[in-house]
Design a protein around this motif. Structure first.
Motif, short mmCIF file in Angstrom:
data_model
loop_
_atom_site.label_atom_id
_atom_site.label_comp_id
_atom_site.label_asym_id
_atom_site.label_seq_id
_atom_site.Cartn_x
_atom_site.Cartn_y
_atom_site.Cartn_z
N LEU A 117 0.89 -1.29 -0.05
CA LEU A 117 -0.02 0.04 0.08
C LEU A 117 0.87 1.17 0.08
CD1 LEU A 117 -2.83 -0.76 2.68
CD2 LEU A 117 -3.01 -1.08 0.09
N ASP A 118 0.26 2.41 -0.31
CA ASP A 118 0.83 3.63 -0.38
C ASP A 118 1.23 3.99 0.91
OD1 ASP A 118 1.77 6.32 -0.47
OD2 ASP A 118 -0.04 6.98 -1.56
N GLU A 119 2.75 4.28 1.30
CA GLU A 119 3.13 4.58 2.67
C GLU A 119 2.28 5.57 3.20
OE1 GLU A 119 7.22 5.62 2.52
OE2 GLU A 119 7.78 3.65 1.57
N LYS A 120 1.58 6.50 2.78
CA LYS A 120 0.73 7.73 3.47
C LYS A 120 -0.29 7.11 4.07
CE LYS A 120 2.06 11.20 -0.05
NZ LYS A 120 1.57 12.01 -1.25
N LYS A 121 -0.67 5.69 3.56
CA LYS A 121 -1.76 5.18 4.34
C LYS A 121 -1.51 4.48 5.65
CE LYS A 121 -4.86 6.19 1.07
NZ LYS A 121 -5.98 6.88 1.13
N TYR A 122 -0.04 4.37 6.01
CA TYR A 122 0.20 3.58 7.33
C TYR A 122 -0.13 4.18 8.47
CZ TYR A 122 3.28 0.79 4.18
OH TYR A 122 3.90 0.08 3.36
N GLU A 123 -0.05 5.60 8.42
CA GLU A 123 -0.31 6.38 9.63
C GLU A 123 -1.65 6.29 10.24
OE1 GLU A 123 0.19 10.82 11.19
OE2 GLU A 123 1.37 10.44 9.55
N PRO A 124 -2.54 6.73 9.22
CA PRO A 124 -4.05 6.63 9.73
C PRO A 124 -4.47 5.05 9.99
CG PRO A 124 -3.89 7.15 7.18
CD PRO A 124 -2.68 7.20 7.87
N LEU A 125 -3.94 4.20 9.30
CA LEU A 125 -4.28 2.75 9.52
C LEU A 125 -3.82 2.35 10.94
CD1 LEU A 125 -5.41 0.13 8.60
CD2 LEU A 125 -3.39 -0.31 7.48
N VAL A 126 -2.56 2.88 11.38
CA VAL A 126 -1.98 2.17 12.60
C VAL A 126 -2.63 2.91 13.74
CG1 VAL A 126 0.17 2.25 14.06
CG2 VAL A 126 0.38 1.72 11.87
#
Length: 305
Positions: A117-126
């Motif tokens: 996935l796009d790395e920008k999605k990691y923060e909100p997901l975590v």
């Protein structure tokens, strides 16, 4: 002063045995380091929960702690996914809420990395994974009034905690709507039989599906008493066999590769994480990891033998 020891081996076999012993020691040291890191992450999660339950929350401090913890987690799990999945599959923490929140975040990252996935999605997901169950926490009446409607009672936690958590995140913690929506949807299902809104697959994002699946995986772990990766794999295999429509097909493929889905496991070793970094070994004699009997709106029901 540095001391060097020279060992002379008489044959190739002795050299191989010595090398294997060294490698085994290195692996054990690496695992112990991960145990320590994991325990430190549980303490950070405990601090965050403490801030959340404070009526006079310092939002700046909360966001700093959450951002720092999120960045640490993303960096730590990257390239260590399999080690962490294996570790938390048999490591039982003394605080179930903290461990479930952290484990769910680790699983979401693991799946996200595998899906590229796009790395920008990691923060909100975590962040959503770490906070997905805060609607289950105990709050005083003044805080409850900020996220509970008059017709909703504290005894309705099972049904309403996704909504309560979502409202609390949006209006009290003032985090993004993306995070609050992920929390709200973590008990939804592809077939529309989830809660609180009963939305279907075309209304669920990939991030929603990752969090939903990660929550299911850790719930299985808790209900099979953290009996190891083989137990988790077999339990999940049984779940997918009976309810294949519950898991997004792309995530299904990732989990098959990640877990290996081994079967016919007879004996498992599991560990309890105690205070001050100590670990207690516990032997589990489950004949079968579990039978997933139902995946309902109320969660997973698992029978163990």
């Amino acid at each position: 002063m540095i001391c060097y020891s020279i060992i002379r081996f008489h044959n190739k076999k002795q050299r191989i045995v010595a090398l294997n012993k060294t490698n085994n020691i290195s692996k054990k040291v690496a695992k112990l380091k991960k145990f320590t890191i994991y325990e430190n992450m549980l303490m950070k999660m405990k601090n965050i929960v403490g801030l959340i339950q404070n009526e006079d929350i310092n939002l700046l401090k909360f966001r700093e702690n959450l951002n720092e913890f999120t960045d640490t987690l993303i960096e730590e799990v990257y390239n260590n996914e399999r080690m962490y999945v294996n570790m938390i599959s048999y490591l039982e923490s003394p605080d179930a809420f903290l461990a479930h929140s952290l484990n769910t975040a680790i699983f979401t990252l693991t799946i996200a990395y595998q899906l590229e996935l796009d790395e920008k999605k990691y923060e909100p997901l975590v962040k959503a994974a770490l906070l997905h169950d805060i609607g289950r926490l105990s709050f005083n009446e003044r805080l409850q009034a900020k996220f509970m409607n008059k017709n909703e009672l504290p005894t309705m936690k099972n049904e309403y905690h996704p909504l309560w958590g979502s409202r609390f995140i949006q209006f009290q913690l003032r985090l993004s709507k993306e995070i609050s929506d992920l929390v709200k949807h973590h008990h939804e299902q592809l077939d529309g039989n989830g809660y609180p809104e009963g939305i279907e697959d075309n209304e669920l994002s990939m991030l929603d599906n990752i969090l939903i699946t990660s929550n299911i995986i850790d719930n299985i772990l808790r209900k099979t008493r953290h009996s190891g990766i083989e137990s988790l794999a077999k339990s999940f295999d049984l779940l997918l066999e009976k309810y294949p429509e519950k898991i997004h097909p792309d995530i299904h493929k990732v989990l098959i590769g990640l877990l290996g889905l081994k079967s016919n496991v007879r004996r498992f070793k599991r560990y309890k994480l105690l205070n001050q970094g100590s670990i207690q070994s516990v032997v589990s004699n489950l004949r079968f990891p579990c039978y997933a009997t139902d995946v309902s709106a109320g969660g997973i029901r698992v029978l163990t033998k």
